[in-house]
Motif scaffolding. Structure first.
Motif, PDB file in Angstrom:
ATOM      1  N   ALA A  24       9.629  34.213  10.525  1.00 58.16           N
ATOM      2  CA  ALA A  24       8.437  34.390  11.349  1.00 58.16           C
ATOM      3  C   ALA A  24       7.680  33.081  11.520  1.00 58.16           C
ATOM      4  O   ALA A  24       7.146  32.785  12.598  1.00 58.16           O
ATOM      5  CB  ALA A  24       7.528  35.451  10.728  1.00 58.16           C
ATOM      6  N   LEU A  25       7.637  32.256  10.459  1.00 59.29           N
ATOM      7  CA  LEU A  25       6.934  30.989  10.539  1.00 59.29           C
ATOM      8  C   LEU A  25       7.665  30.013  11.464  1.00 59.29           C
ATOM      9  O   LEU A  25       7.035  29.258  12.232  1.00 59.29           O
ATOM     10  CB  LEU A  25       6.776  30.382   9.146  1.00 59.29           C
ATOM     11  CG  LEU A  25       5.982  29.073   9.052  1.00 59.29           C
ATOM     12  CD1 LEU A  25       4.584  29.242   9.642  1.00 59.29           C
ATOM     13  CD2 LEU A  25       5.886  28.604   7.601  1.00 59.29           C
ATOM     14  N   LEU A  26       9.016  30.024  11.416  1.00 56.25           N
ATOM     15  CA  LEU A  26       9.780  29.174  12.332  1.00 56.25           C
ATOM     16  C   LEU A  26       9.510  29.567  13.781  1.00 56.25           C
ATOM     17  O   LEU A  26       9.331  28.709  14.652  1.00 56.25           O
ATOM     18  CB  LEU A  26      11.274  29.294  12.037  1.00 56.25           C
ATOM     19  CG  LEU A  26      11.826  28.461  10.875  1.00 56.25           C
ATOM     20  CD1 LEU A  26      13.303  28.775  10.666  1.00 56.25           C
ATOM     21  CD2 LEU A  26      11.640  26.976  11.135  1.00 56.25           C
ATOM     22  N   ALA A  27       9.494  30.878  14.041  1.00 52.82           N
ATOM     23  CA  ALA A  27       9.231  31.346  15.400  1.00 52.82           C
ATOM     24  C   ALA A  27       7.848  30.907  15.870  1.00 52.82           C
ATOM     25  O   ALA A  27       7.659  30.500  17.022  1.00 52.82           O
ATOM     26  CB  ALA A  27       9.369  32.866  15.458  1.00 52.82           C
ATOM     27  N   GLU A  28       6.866  30.959  14.950  1.00 52.55           N
ATOM     28  CA  GLU A  28       5.507  30.554  15.306  1.00 52.55           C
ATOM     29  C   GLU A  28       5.436  29.060  15.583  1.00 52.55           C
ATOM     30  O   GLU A  28       4.793  28.629  16.557  1.00 52.55           O
ATOM     31  CB  GLU A  28       4.560  30.937  14.173  1.00 52.55           C
ATOM     32  CG  GLU A  28       3.109  30.538  14.417  1.00 52.55           C
ATOM     33  CD  GLU A  28       2.212  30.880  13.253  1.00 52.55           C
ATOM     34  OE1 GLU A  28       1.100  30.326  13.187  1.00 52.55           O
ATOM     35  OE2 GLU A  28       2.631  31.686  12.391  1.00 52.55           O
ATOM     36  N   PRO A  34      11.530  35.690  17.191  1.00 50.01           N
ATOM     37  CA  PRO A  34      12.467  35.692  16.058  1.00 50.01           C
ATOM     38  C   PRO A  34      13.923  35.830  16.505  1.00 50.01           C
ATOM     39  O   PRO A  34      14.824  35.278  15.867  1.00 50.01           O
ATOM     40  CB  PRO A  34      12.012  36.898  15.233  1.00 50.01           C
ATOM     41  CG  PRO A  34      10.555  37.046  15.561  1.00 50.01           C
ATOM     42  CD  PRO A  34      10.441  36.666  16.998  1.00 50.01           C
ATOM     43  N   ARG A  35      14.147  36.560  17.616  1.00 49.48           N
ATOM     44  CA  ARG A  35      15.519  36.719  18.112  1.00 49.48           C
ATOM     45  C   ARG A  35      16.074  35.371  18.571  1.00 49.48           C
ATOM     46  O   ARG A  35      17.232  35.034  18.299  1.00 49.48           O
ATOM     47  CB  ARG A  35      15.534  37.721  19.259  1.00 49.48           C
ATOM     48  CG  ARG A  35      16.923  37.997  19.830  1.00 49.48           C
ATOM     49  CD  ARG A  35      16.839  39.015  20.925  1.00 49.48           C
ATOM     50  NE  ARG A  35      18.159  39.294  21.483  1.00 49.48           N
ATOM     51  CZ  ARG A  35      18.382  40.129  22.489  1.00 49.48           C
ATOM     52  NH1 ARG A  35      17.360  40.783  23.048  1.00 49.48           N
ATOM     53  NH2 ARG A  35      19.609  40.333  22.943  1.00 49.48           N
ATOM     54  N   THR A  36      15.223  34.575  19.248  1.00 51.75           N
ATOM     55  CA  THR A  36      15.669  33.251  19.693  1.00 51.75           C
ATOM     56  C   THR A  36      15.935  32.341  18.497  1.00 51.75           C
ATOM     57  O   THR A  36      16.852  31.510  18.527  1.00 51.75           O
ATOM     58  CB  THR A  36      14.612  32.616  20.615  1.00 51.75           C
ATOM     59  OG1 THR A  36      14.350  33.494  21.715  1.00 51.75           O
ATOM     60  CG2 THR A  36      15.087  31.283  21.155  1.00 51.75           C
ATOM     61  N   VAL A  37      15.144  32.484  17.432  1.00 49.03           N
ATOM     62  CA  VAL A  37      15.393  31.706  16.221  1.00 49.03           C
ATOM     63  C   VAL A  37      16.785  32.016  15.683  1.00 49.03           C
ATOM     64  O   VAL A  37      17.541  31.107  15.310  1.00 49.03           O
ATOM     65  CB  VAL A  37      14.329  31.999  15.145  1.00 49.03           C
ATOM     66  CG1 VAL A  37      14.712  31.353  13.814  1.00 49.03           C
ATOM     67  CG2 VAL A  37      12.963  31.486  15.584  1.00 49.03           C
ATOM     68  N   ARG A  38      17.149  33.301  15.646  1.00 54.25           N
ATOM     69  CA  ARG A  38      18.462  33.686  15.126  1.00 54.25           C
ATOM     70  C   ARG A  38      19.582  33.084  15.982  1.00 54.25           C
ATOM     71  O   ARG A  38      20.590  32.606  15.457  1.00 54.25           O
ATOM     72  CB  ARG A  38      18.585  35.203  15.085  1.00 54.25           C
ATOM     73  CG  ARG A  38      17.710  35.863  14.023  1.00 54.25           C
ATOM     74  CD  ARG A  38      18.112  37.308  13.798  1.00 54.25           C
ATOM     75  NE  ARG A  38      17.860  38.131  14.979  1.00 54.25           N
ATOM     76  CZ  ARG A  38      16.711  38.761  15.212  1.00 54.25           C
ATOM     77  NH1 ARG A  38      15.708  38.645  14.356  1.00 54.25           N
ATOM     78  NH2 ARG A  38      16.567  39.499  16.299  1.00 54.25           N
TER      79      ARG A  38
END
Length: 347
Positions: A24-28, A34-38
């Motif tokens: 969640a912190l990476l996405a922020e 979060p899906r794009t982070v994955r």
């Protein structure tokens, strides 16, 4: 939103900056879902970067270290920081000047032209404070050995070189057994490297100069760390170099006194690093200051070139009296002026 390529670089830079990153912190931080982070993590894995996922309430990602790790990437701020650090490496006393210069050349060669131009404009000249004698260099392999012993909490066995030529010629020194100490910290102070350790033979804390240490192998058994006097290494080292061995009063100068100066507090405080200045009037202040010795303290206070009233202690008054006699003698004693070169004669 950033393009995929620049977003991947930003993600990789974040993963290199700390060990664990909650998803969640990476996405922020990247302003993505979060899906794009994955998806971006999967792309990094395809490129060979070992990014692993960890579970838990704050499940996220971690960049694992390994022999197959692709080249690390630096953002602009990291690049500037690296260039500055490598250029001022000559002041560390660690004997890594040549290696640092080669490292800077290597890093520069693999940078894109935009960053290379920025680094080329950053020319830093490291200038050390003048000293009576140059600081001795420490072999980088010795520093690594000392650091390994500190990290592993292993007893260090070493030969300790003499501090002066007279000690070197002492025949009894050659028969001395190696020193044994429990190294707790490797620190740098005033351009020199020191090991803060518990001396097993003297059963006391010591600071050993790294440039005088010749490690012996293998190192000794592991030990349980002890608590430093003062609670932390900064307080302990500061106290030792101020001449204080009292664990109940770390960081205190061995000689400390108070005076009243006929100067504004603003002027005195400008030239006082660790003293306490109290304003008593427009052109009058109280100064509490410390030093290695009473004559040294009196000389430091005399440097303000103002009328002085000594509050105490008596040792400071006596030091002023000794200096007064010494200076008076220097003022009245006219030294013999040596002849000029053209007046010299051969007897």
């Amino acid at each position: 939103m950033q393009k995929t390529s620049s977003r991947l670089l930003s993600l990789l830079s974040l993963l290199q900056a700390r060990r664990d990153w909650p998803g969640a912190l990476l996405a922020e931080r990247l302003d993505i879902s979060p899906r794009t982070v994955r998806r971006d993590v999967d792309r990094l894995r395809e490129l060979g970067y070992p990014v692993v996922a960890f579970k838990g309430p704050d499940g996220g990602y971690r960049l694992e270290a390994g022999t197959a790790l692709p080249p690390l990437l630096f953002d602009d701020e990291q690049t500037v920081a690296l260039a500055v650090a490598l250029q001022v490496a000559t002041t560390t006393g660690a004997g890594i000047e040549e290696a640092a210069a080669r490292a800077l050349t290597t890093v520069r060669q693999v940078m894109p032209a935009r960053l290379r131009r920025r680094i080329d404009t950053l020319q830093v000249t490291a200038v050390e404070r003048p000293a009576n004698q140059p600081h001795p260099q420490v072999d980088s392999s010795v520093l690594m050995t000392l650091s390994d012993a500190v990290h592993a909490r292993e007893v260090l066995r070493f030969d300790y070189a003499a501090a002066s030529p007279s000690e070197t010629s002492d025949p009894d020194r050659a028969e001395l057994p190696p020193r044994r100490a429990q190294p707790h910290h490797l620190v740098t102070w005033g351009g020199r490297w020191y090991v803060v350790a518990w001396d097993l033979d003297r059963e006391d804390w010591r600071t050993f100069r790294a440039d005088r240490i010749t490690p012996r192998t293998p190192t000794g058994p592991r030990f349980t760390p002890r608590e430093l006097p003062g609670g932390d290494v900064t307080t302990f080292v500061t106290a030792r170099f101020q001449g204080s061995d009292n664990p109940d009063s770390p960081g205190a100068w061995p000689c400390r006194g108070e005076v009243i100066l006929d100067l504004p507090a603003a002027v005195v405080s400008r030239y006082t690093r660790d003293g306490i200045v109290e304003e008593l009037g427009p052109n009058r202040c109280r100064l509490a200051l410390g030093s290695w010795s009473w004559p040294g303290l009196a000389a430091a206070i005399g440097g303000f070139d103002a009328d002085i009233e000594v509050i105490g202690p008596l040792e400071l008054k006596e030091a002023f009296a000794r200096l007064a006699r010494r200076y008076a003698h220097a003022a009245t004693d006219t030294p013999t002026t040596p002849p000029r070169n053209d007046e010299q004669r051969v007897g």
